[in-house]
Design an enzyme around this catalytic site. Structure first.
Site, PDB file in Angstrom:
ATOM      1  N   HIS A 128     -15.528  -7.701  -5.423  1.00  0.00           N
ATOM      2  CA  HIS A 128     -14.246  -7.562  -6.015  1.00  0.00           C
ATOM      3  C   HIS A 128     -13.241  -8.567  -5.484  1.00  0.00           C
ATOM      4  O   HIS A 128     -11.991  -8.488  -5.738  1.00  0.00           O
ATOM      5  CB  HIS A 128     -13.909  -6.102  -5.942  1.00  0.00           C
ATOM      6  CG  HIS A 128     -12.882  -5.659  -6.853  1.00  0.00           C
ATOM      7  ND1 HIS A 128     -11.414  -5.266  -6.656  1.00  0.00           N
ATOM      8  CD2 HIS A 128     -12.573  -5.816  -8.301  1.00  0.00           C
ATOM      9  CE1 HIS A 128     -10.739  -5.256  -7.594  1.00  0.00           C
ATOM     10  NE2 HIS A 128     -11.370  -5.488  -8.660  1.00  0.00           N
ATOM     11  N   LYS A 183     -10.772 -11.764  -4.192  1.00  0.00           N
ATOM     12  CA  LYS A 183     -10.265 -13.058  -4.880  1.00  0.00           C
ATOM     13  C   LYS A 183      -9.623 -13.577  -3.712  1.00  0.00           C
ATOM     14  O   LYS A 183      -8.608 -13.445  -3.376  1.00  0.00           O
ATOM     15  CB  LYS A 183      -8.987 -12.581  -6.023  1.00  0.00           C
ATOM     16  CG  LYS A 183      -9.391 -11.804  -7.129  1.00  0.00           C
ATOM     17  CD  LYS A 183      -9.439 -10.430  -6.910  1.00  0.00           C
ATOM     18  CE  LYS A 183      -9.660  -9.679  -8.047  1.00  0.00           C
ATOM     19  NZ  LYS A 183      -9.735  -8.101  -7.751  1.00  0.00           N
ATOM     20  N   ASP A 208      -8.457 -26.818   1.808  1.00  0.00           N
ATOM     21  CA  ASP A 208      -8.505 -27.664   3.156  1.00  0.00           C
ATOM     22  C   ASP A 208      -8.168 -26.978   4.093  1.00  0.00           C
ATOM     23  O   ASP A 208      -7.679 -27.426   5.355  1.00  0.00           O
ATOM     24  CB  ASP A 208      -7.372 -28.836   2.900  1.00  0.00           C
ATOM     25  CG  ASP A 208      -7.893 -29.942   1.833  1.00  0.00           C
ATOM     26  OD1 ASP A 208      -9.146 -30.043   1.587  1.00  0.00           O
ATOM     27  OD2 ASP A 208      -7.120 -30.861   1.516  1.00  0.00           O
ATOM     28  N   HIS A 211      -1.344  -3.875 -12.324  1.00  0.00           N
ATOM     29  CA  HIS A 211      -2.572  -3.950 -11.741  1.00  0.00           C
ATOM     30  C   HIS A 211      -2.567  -4.562 -10.308  1.00  0.00           C
ATOM     31  O   HIS A 211      -3.647  -4.435  -9.724  1.00  0.00           O
ATOM     32  CB  HIS A 211      -3.344  -5.144 -12.431  1.00  0.00           C
ATOM     33  CG  HIS A 211      -4.831  -5.612 -12.248  1.00  0.00           C
ATOM     34  ND1 HIS A 211      -5.178  -6.557 -11.543  1.00  0.00           N
ATOM     35  CD2 HIS A 211      -5.884  -4.841 -12.433  1.00  0.00           C
ATOM     36  CE1 HIS A 211      -6.542  -6.683 -11.063  1.00  0.00           C
ATOM     37  NE2 HIS A 211      -6.999  -5.431 -11.887  1.00  0.00           N
ATOM     38  N   LYS A 263      -2.251  -4.498  -6.114  1.00  0.00           N
ATOM     39  CA  LYS A 263      -2.455  -3.634  -5.288  1.00  0.00           C
ATOM     40  C   LYS A 263      -1.746  -3.645  -3.902  1.00  0.00           C
ATOM     41  O   LYS A 263      -2.043  -4.616  -3.204  1.00  0.00           O
ATOM     42  CB  LYS A 263      -4.140  -3.662  -4.946  1.00  0.00           C
ATOM     43  CG  LYS A 263      -4.966  -3.585  -5.935  1.00  0.00           C
ATOM     44  CD  LYS A 263      -5.209  -5.080  -6.655  1.00  0.00           C
ATOM     45  CE  LYS A 263      -6.397  -4.979  -7.626  1.00  0.00           C
ATOM     46  NZ  LYS A 263      -6.523  -4.147  -8.551  1.00  0.00           N
ATOM     47  N   ASP A 269       6.813   1.704   6.369  1.00  0.00           N
ATOM     48  CA  ASP A 269       7.871   2.076   6.853  1.00  0.00           C
ATOM     49  C   ASP A 269       8.617   0.577   6.872  1.00  0.00           C
ATOM     50  O   ASP A 269       9.007   0.323   5.779  1.00  0.00           O
ATOM     51  CB  ASP A 269       7.554   2.446   8.257  1.00  0.00           C
ATOM     52  CG  ASP A 269       7.167   3.652   8.567  1.00  0.00           C
ATOM     53  OD1 ASP A 269       7.231   4.471   7.866  1.00  0.00           O
ATOM     54  OD2 ASP A 269       6.166   3.985   9.809  1.00  0.00           O
TER      55      ASP A 269
END
Length: 479
Positions: free
Chosen positions: A223, A225, A230, A397, A399, A404
Site C-alpha cells: 500500500h 506510495k 536522484d 483520504h 492519513k 501535541d
C-alpha cells in the site's frame, strides 16, 4: 444420482457445513488476531454458504511461508547493500536524541527499523494538483535515477501523463524503476506496462505469490506510495496515480488528500524501503544515491516502514505509542476508522487524561461495508468522549497524525486492521514545531469543513441501519 431428490440437498448441506467446520478450525489456528479468528470462525460455522468461498480466496492461507521468504529476501537485500557502504546517518542520528518530543516516543528508536535523522526539509502537498505537479517536476529534473512505487496506477489521463513523462526521461538516459501492487492495480492493462518496458523503463508488479488466486488475494498488499528522484527529493503520502485523486470521480469529488515532499538524509531510508520491495519482486537492487553533504539545519524525521513480515506489529504499535505519548492533543485523519481493542482503549484513556482527541473521517462512503463499520466505531468513540468529525465537501483520504506541539506523521497507513497487520505501509514521522504548526493549520481548515458527530446521532439512526452497522462490525477485523 437424482439431483432433485431431497436426499441430495441434505447431503450437499451436510458437506457444506462439514467444510465450514473444518475451515473454522483452520481459521482458529492460522488467523493472526483473535478478533479475525472469531469473525471467520463464527461466520464459517453459521453461514458457510456465504463465507466458505470468500474464506478459501481471502483468508485460507496463513502465509507463514511467505513471511519467512520475505524476511529472508530482506536479509539478502541488506547483505547486498553492505557492499555499497550504505551509512548516511551516523552523525545525523545523534541529533535526534536531543529532542524532548522524540524522547516522549520512547519505543520509536526500537520500533522503527531506520533511525530518526536531522537536517531534513519537509513540505506539505495538499490535494492532487499540488502533489502531481511537484512529483512530475521532480521527475522532469532527474538526471540519473527515479524510483516510483504506488498501490494503484490507472491507465487514465494522469496515468498516461506519467507514462509519457517516464518514456521521455528514459529516452534521455535516466534509469527509471516502477513498482505497483498487482491487486491494487488489477485494472491496469498489460499494454501500459509493456509500452514502458519497450521504452526502457523497468516496471514490475508486487505480488504476494504466483497463481490465479493471487488476483483475488487482498492480504499482504503493498500500500506504499514512494517517489525518489536522484536521491535529492522524495515523496510519500496518501495519493495514488488515478484521475479520482484529482477529483475525477463525481461521487467522491472533491478528493481531499495529503502528500509530503522531503529532502535530506531521510531519503536514504525511503530508498531503502523501496529497495526491499523491489528486491522481493525482482531479486535485484535498484541504484541507490546518497548526497555528499546536507544542510546543517532542518526537521527531525524518521521513516516508519511497516508490513506483515515485521517481527513486531509496527504500524499498530506506532499508533498506540503516539496516542499514549500525547499530553495535550492527538488529532487523526483516516478514511477508515476501524481500530482494534488496544487502539480504541488508548483513545479512551487519552480522553480520560484530558487530551484533546479528534478524529476526522469521511461523510461519503467509497466502500459501504467499511463505512458502516466506521460509523458504528465512531458512535462508540463519541460516547467515550472522542470528538469525531465527518468531512463534508468530498471524500477525505489523507492519513495524518498530529501529537501535541511538535510531532506529526503522514503517509499511507489507515486506522484499521488491514494497515495495522496485513499491508505494507510507510509513514514519515516529523518532530518540528514549525512543521507541526503547518499541519495544525491544515487540519483546522479541514475541521471547519467538517460536521461533528453528536452523541444523539446514534439514537436517531434507523434500526435497520444499526443492524447493518453491527453486522459490518462483526467482520471488521477482516475488512
Amino acid at each position: 444420482m437424482d439431483y432433485h431428490s431431497p436426499y441430495f440437498f441434505g447431503y450437499l448441506l451436510g458437506v457444506i457445513h462439514t467444510l465450514g467446520i473444518v475451515a473454522a478450525l483452520h481459521a482458529l489456528f492460522t488467523v493472526r488476531t483473535a478478533q479475525g479468528a472469531i469473525a471467520w470462525a463464527m461466520s464459517l460455522l453459521f453461514i458457510p454458504y456465504l463465507t466458505l468461498i470468500p474464506y478459501l480466496i481471502f483468508g485460507a492461507r496463513s502465509f507463514s511461508a511467505y513471511i519467512k521468504a520475505r524476511r529472508q529476501a530482506n536479509r539478502e537485500m541488506h547483505v547486498a547493500m553492505a557492499d555499497l557502504n550504505w551509512r548516511p546517518w551516523v552523525e545525523e542520528a545523534l541529533a535526534a536524541r536531543e529532542s524532548n518530543s522524540y524522547k516522549a516516543l520512547r519505543a520509536m528508536p526500537k520500533l522503527g527499523r531506520t533511525p530518526c535523522l536531522a537536517n531534513n526539509q519537509v513540505q506539505l502537498l495538499i490535494n492532487g494538483k499540488a502533489t502531481f505537479e511537484a512529483i512530475f517536476q521532480a521527475i522532469e529534473a532527474a538526471q540519473d535515477t527515479v524510483l516510483i512505487q504506488f498501490f494503484i496506477i490507472h491507465d487514465d489521463i494522469i496515468g498516461q501523463e506519467m507514462q509519457q513523462l517516464l518514456l521521455r526521461k528514459a529516452a534521455e538516459g535516466v534509469r527509471i524503476f516502477v513498482l505497483y501492487d498487482q491487486v491494487g492495480s488489477h485494472a491496469l492493462p498489460a499494454r501500459y506496462s509493456q509500452v514502458l518496458r519497450e521504452g526502457g523503463v523497468a516496471i514490475h508488479a508486487f505480488t504476494t505469490r504466483r497463481g490465479w488466486f493471487n488476483r483475488f488475494q487482498v492480504n499482504f498488499r503493498n500500500h506504499r506510495k514512494i517517489v525518489v528522484s536522484d536521491g535529492l527529493v522524495g515523496f510519500l503520502g496518501g495519493l495514488n496515480v488515478g484521475d479520482e485523486y484529482l477529483g475525477g470521480n463525481p461521487r467522491l469529488s472533491p478528493w481531499r488528500d495529503t502528500h509530503l515532499q522531503v529532502s535530506g538524509p531521510v531519503l536514504a531510508c525511503l530508498q531503502e524501503s523501496f529497495a526491499e520491495d523491489w528486491y522481493w519482486a525482482t531479486r535485484t537492487l535498484p541504484p541507490l544515491i546518497l548526497q555528499d553533504s546536507y544542510p546543517d539545519d532542518g526537521v527531525l524525521c524518521q521513516v516508519l516502514a511497516s508490513g506483515p513480515a515485521d517481527s513486531q506489529e509496527t504500524c499498530a504499535l506506532f499508533f498506540l505509542e503516539a496516542i499514549h505519548s500525547a499530553t495535550q492533543r492527538i488529532w487523526i485523519t483516516s478514511p477508515y476508522f476501524i481500530p482494534d481493542e488496544a487502539v480504541f482503549a488508548a483513545l479512551r484513556l487519552a480522553v480520560l487524561r484530558g487530551v484533546d482527541v479528534r478524529v476526522l473521517i469521511p461523510a461519503r462512503p467509497d466502500h459501504r461495508v467499511v463505512y458502516a463499520a466506521t460509523t458504528l466505531f465512531a458512535f462508540e468513540a463519541v460516547r467515550a468522549g472522542v470528538r469525531m468529525f465527518r468531512y463534508q465537501p468530498g471524500f477525505v483520504h489523507q492519513k495524518v497524525v498530529l501529537v501535541d506541539d511538535e510531532v506529526s506523521a503522514i503517509g499511507s497507513a489507515n486506522l484499521d486492521n488491514r494497515s495495522f497487520r496485513l499491508n505494507f505501509e510507510v509513514m514519515l514521522l516529523t518532530i518540528d514545531r514549525a512543521f507541526a504548526d503547518e499541519v495544525e493549520h491544515m487540519l483546522l481548515d479541514d475541521f471547519i469543513h467538517a460536521r461533528e458527530i453528536s452523541p444523539e446521532e446514534s439514537h436517531d439512526t434507523h434500526h435497520l441501519q444499526k443492524l447493518g452497522m453491527r453486522i459490518a462490525r462483526l467482520i471488521s477485523p477482516i475488512l
